[in-house]
Design a protein around this motif. Structure first.
Motif, PDB file in Angstrom:
ATOM      1  N   UNK A  24       6.135   6.276  14.418  1.00 52.27           N
ATOM      2  CA  UNK A  24       6.415   6.516  13.118  1.00 52.27           C
ATOM      3  C   UNK A  24       7.626   5.800  12.650  1.00 52.27           C
ATOM      4  N   UNK A  25       8.152   4.650  13.078  1.00 50.77           N
ATOM      5  CA  UNK A  25       9.238   3.912  12.635  1.00 50.77           C
ATOM      6  C   UNK A  25       9.196   2.577  12.008  1.00 50.77           C
ATOM      7  N   UNK A  78      20.916   8.277   7.603  1.00 50.37           N
ATOM      8  CA  UNK A  78      19.412   8.518   7.474  1.00 50.37           C
ATOM      9  C   UNK A  78      18.692   8.554   8.435  1.00 50.37           C
ATOM     10  N   UNK A  79      19.093   8.586   9.680  1.00 47.43           N
ATOM     11  CA  UNK A  79      18.550   8.880  11.223  1.00 47.43           C
ATOM     12  C   UNK A  79      17.999   7.732  11.746  1.00 47.43           C
ATOM     13  N   UNK A  80      18.743   6.511  11.261  1.00 48.14           N
ATOM     14  CA  UNK A  80      18.274   5.113  11.993  1.00 48.14           C
ATOM     15  C   UNK A  80      19.138   4.698  12.900  1.00 48.14           C
ATOM     16  N   UNK A 132       0.735  -1.122  -0.101  1.00 50.80           N
ATOM     17  CA  UNK A 132      -0.126   0.058   0.036  1.00 50.80           C
ATOM     18  C   UNK A 132       0.735   1.324   0.025  1.00 50.80           C
ATOM     19  N   UNK A 133       2.071   1.160  -0.159  1.00 44.76           N
ATOM     20  CA  UNK A 133       3.060   2.307  -0.038  1.00 44.76           C
ATOM     21  C   UNK A 133       3.139   3.193   1.224  1.00 44.76           C
ATOM     22  N   UNK A 134       2.857   2.015   2.430  1.00 41.37           N
ATOM     23  CA  UNK A 134       2.899   2.925   3.681  1.00 41.37           C
ATOM     24  C   UNK A 134       4.225   2.884   4.290  1.00 41.37           C
ATOM     25  N   UNK A 192      14.252   2.593  10.935  1.00 41.72           N
ATOM     26  CA  UNK A 192      14.496   3.756  10.350  1.00 41.72           C
ATOM     27  C   UNK A 192      13.028   4.482  10.455  1.00 41.72           C
ATOM     28  N   UNK A 193      13.029   5.729  10.600  1.00 41.47           N
ATOM     29  CA  UNK A 193      11.890   6.833  10.724  1.00 41.47           C
ATOM     30  C   UNK A 193      11.208   6.813   9.321  1.00 41.47           C
TER      31      UNK A 193
END
Length: 300
Positions: free
Chosen positions: A229-230, A276-278, A184-186, A296-297
Motif C-alpha cells: 500500500x505505497x 508524512x511517513x514517506x 480513478x482516485x486510487x 509515500x504510504x
C-alpha cells in the motif's frame, strides 16, 4: 617551639589557600549559559590580582554571550529569509514560462485557446496558494512549511506540476507517465498539498537545471504503485549527475552545487516527506543523469 611553628604554618597555609579554593570552586561553576557571580576580595596582594582578573574575565564572558546571542538571532533570520526566498523563487520561474506560453498561444490564435487558458489558470492559482501559504507562515514566524496534512490524490497534483514546467522551451523535454487508473482516485495519500507541490517543483527545476546547455532535455516524471500500500513518484533526468564526493551532502541544509542556489529545497523536501511517513532518495551516474524517488504510504 617546633609545635608552635607547625601550628602557625598550618594556619598560614589555611589562610593562604582558602581564597584559592574559593576561586577554584567559582571557576568550576563558571558557565556559558547561566549567570556567573563575581568575587569580592579587597586585598591588593597576588590573590587580589587573581580575583580582579577573574572578574574581568566574567565581564568579557558576559559581553561575548550577548554578542553570540545577537549573532545567533541574525543567523536564524538569515536562514529563514534564505528559506523563504528559495520557497518563493521555485514557483515563479514556471509561472513566468506558463504565462509566456499562453501569450504565444494567444498571438498564434490557437484553436484550443480556451483549454490552454483554463489549464494555465488552474496551475497558476495552485502556485499562488502555495506562495500565500509561505507568506502566512513567515508572517507568523512559524516553521516552514506549516504542515496541514489531508487526503490528496497525487496524480492530478503531479500532472499540474509537470504541466506548469512544460510551458517553456526547456520544458518541452518533460514527459509524464501515469498508470492507466490514475484518474480513478486510487493514489490517495495523507500529506500537505503545498509540501507536495513545492517538492515536485523543486525536483523538476533541479532536473532541468542539471542538464547541460548542449544536451537535449529528457526529463520523465513517473507515478507507480508499490507493494504494501505505497506509491512511488520518480523524476529522472539526463543531466550531468551528482559527483561522488558530494552525494552524502545532497540533503544537508545550506549545501548546494549551484552558483545561485540556497541549499534549502531538498532539505525541506526531505523533512516534509518524512513527516508524512514517506522516504526520498536518489540514484545517480555521473555524466548520465539522476533519478530522484519519493515513496509515500497510501491513505487508509
Amino acid at each position: 617551639m617546633f609545635i608552635l611553628f607547625l601550628v602557625l604554618a598550618f594556619l598560614a597555609s589555611r589562610i593562604l589557600t582558602e581564597p584559592l579554593k574559593l576561586i577554584t570552586e567559582k571557576l568550576r561553576q563558571t558557565t556559558l549559559t547561566g549567570q556567573n557571580e563575581m568575587l569580592a576580595y579587597e586585598s591588593e596582594d597576588e590573590i587580589g590580582l587573581l580575583v580582579r582578573e577573574y572578574n574581568q574575565m566574567l565581564l568579557k564572558l558576559e559581553e561575548s554571550k550577548q554578542e553570540l546571542a545577537t549573532q545567533e538571532k541574525e543567523a536564524a533570520w538569515r536562514e529563514m529569509a534564505r528559506q523563504v526566498a528559495h520557497e518563493i523563487k521555485n514557483p515563479l520561474t514556471p509561472m513566468k514560462l506558463s504565462l509566456q506560453f499562453l501569450q504565444r498561444a494567444i498571438q498564434d490564435q490557437r484553436p484550443n485557446l480556451d483549454e490552454l487558458m483554463n489549464k494555465v489558470s488552474q496551475t497558476l492559482i495552485t502556485q499562488i496558494d502555495v506562495l500565500t501559504d509561505i507568506a502566512t507562515s513567515f508572517s507568523n514566524f512559524t516553521n516552514l512549511p506549516a504542515m496541514r496534512p489531508e487526503r490528496l490524490d497525487v496524480a492530478p497534483i503531479l500532472r499540474r506540476c509537470v504541466g506548469l514546467h512544460q510551458g517553456g522551451a526547456a520544458g518541452t523535454g518533460i514527459r509524464l507517465t501515469l498508470p492507466e487508473d490514475a484518474d480513478t482516485g486510487r493514489y490517495v495519500v495523507y500529506a500537505d498539498e503545498s509540501l507536495l507541490v513545492r517538492t515536485f517543483n523543486n525536483l523538476l527545476i533541479n532536473a532541468l537545471q542539471a542538464i547541460p546547455p548542449d544536451r537535449r532535455p529528457e526529463v520523465e516524471a513517473q507515478l507507480q504503485a508499490q507493494p504494501n500500500n505505497r506509491i512511488r513518484i520518480c523524476i529522472q533526468d539526463n543531466g550531468t549527475g551528482i559527483p561522488a564526493d558530494v552525494q552524502d551532502k545532497v540533503f544537508v541544509p545550506n549545501f548546494t552545487t549551484k552558483e545561485k542556489g540556497s541549499g534549502i529545497g531538498l532539505a525541506v523536501a526531505r523533512r516534509g516527506i518524512e513527516s508524512a511517513g514517506g522516504t526520498i532518495w536518489f540514484e545517480t551516474k555521473e555524466g548520465a543523469g539522476t533519478l530522484f524517488c519519493i515513496e509515500l504510504p497510501l491513505a487508509g
